[in-house]
Motif scaffolding. Structure first.
Motif, PDB file in Angstrom:
ATOM      1  N   SER A   1       0.846  -1.209   0.000  1.00 55.82           N
ATOM      2  CA  SER A   1       0.000   0.000   0.000  1.00 55.82           C
ATOM      3  C   SER A   1       0.875   1.250   0.000  1.00 55.82           C
TER       4      SER A   1
ATOM      5  N   SER B   1      -8.410  -3.418  -2.986  1.00 61.71           N
ATOM      6  CA  SER B   1      -7.168  -3.921  -2.393  1.00 61.71           C
ATOM      7  C   SER B   1      -7.013  -3.527  -0.931  1.00 61.71           C
ATOM      8  N   GLU B   2      -7.738  -2.476  -0.474  1.00 58.84           N
ATOM      9  CA  GLU B   2      -7.690  -2.131   0.946  1.00 58.84           C
ATOM     10  C   GLU B   2      -8.267  -3.279   1.785  1.00 58.84           C
ATOM     11  N   LYS B   3      -9.185  -4.050   1.203  1.00 56.90           N
ATOM     12  CA  LYS B   3      -9.732  -5.225   1.896  1.00 56.90           C
ATOM     13  C   LYS B   3      -8.682  -6.336   1.950  1.00 56.90           C
TER      14      LYS B   3
ATOM     15  N   GLU C   1      -5.508  -5.860   2.154  1.00 59.84           N
ATOM     16  CA  GLU C   1      -4.565  -5.481   3.204  1.00 59.84           C
ATOM     17  C   GLU C   1      -5.148  -5.705   4.598  1.00 59.84           C
TER      18      GLU C   1
ATOM     19  N   ALA D   1      -2.465  -2.435  -2.572  1.00 59.92           N
ATOM     20  CA  ALA D   1      -2.461  -2.847  -1.171  1.00 59.92           C
ATOM     21  C   ALA D   1      -2.732  -4.345  -1.055  1.00 59.92           C
TER      22      ALA D   1
END
Length: 173
Positions: free
Chosen positions: A105, A154-156, A158, A131
């Motif tokens: 990230s 992609s935050e999920k 991470e 991420a």
């Protein structure tokens, strides 16, 4: 075959005796290759399972890769229904995080303003600037990385990787 092996050994012993050499070959000493640091297999598996469970709770089908400090794949788990792209993405994120020694990230943000870094990523399709890849550390020593791929956002990925890390962090050595 057994007779052939005995005959070869007899010839070798006779030649060694004639040359006044030891009858058995002496192996050259080899330097021991140190094992790469990394999470124990049971901890790597536990972290991967926790990441998958965390993502399943938010209805995300993902794949998780855990690599040691040499980039050797220790664990690869894919939830039921995970895509091949998610499997590749998770592995690439773990290796990218390890290669650049930071979370993917962070790299995703740096790539936006650092042309040299962006060029490195453009030159290697295996690098992932999204991420989902995080480092495994003991104190300040990097011992591996976890990569999660396949979530919608992609935050999920991470968040699930971090859940896996948190599950084992206190037991890493």
């Amino acid at each position: 075959m057994k007779k052939l092996a005995i005959a070869v050994l007899a010839v070798f012993a006779a030649a060694a005796q004639a040359a006044d050499l030891p009858a058995t070959p002496v192996a050259a000493p080899q330097a021991a290759v140190p094992a790469a640091r990394g999470p124990a297999l049971d901890l790597a598996l536990e972290a991967a399972r926790e990441a998958i469970t965390t993502c399943a709770a938010i209805e995300q089908k993902v794949a998780v890769s855990v690599v040691d400090s040499a980039g050797v794949l220790k664990v690869l788990l894919a939830s039921d229904g995970a895509s091949a792209r998610g499997v590749l993405s998770g592995n690439n994120k773990a290796v990218t995080s390890l290669t650049f020694k930071t979370a993917t990230s962070v790299l995703a943000e740096q790539v936006k303003t650092d042309k040299a870094l962006a060029d490195k990523f453009a030159a290697n399709p295996n690098y992932a600037a999204r991420a989902g890849g995080i480092l495994l550390k003991v104190n300040d020593e990097i011992i591996g990385a976890i990569g999660v791929g396949g979530a919608r956002g992609s935050e999920k990925d991470e968040a699930c990787a971090l859940a896996g890390l948190q599950k084992i962090q206190g037991r890493l050595q």
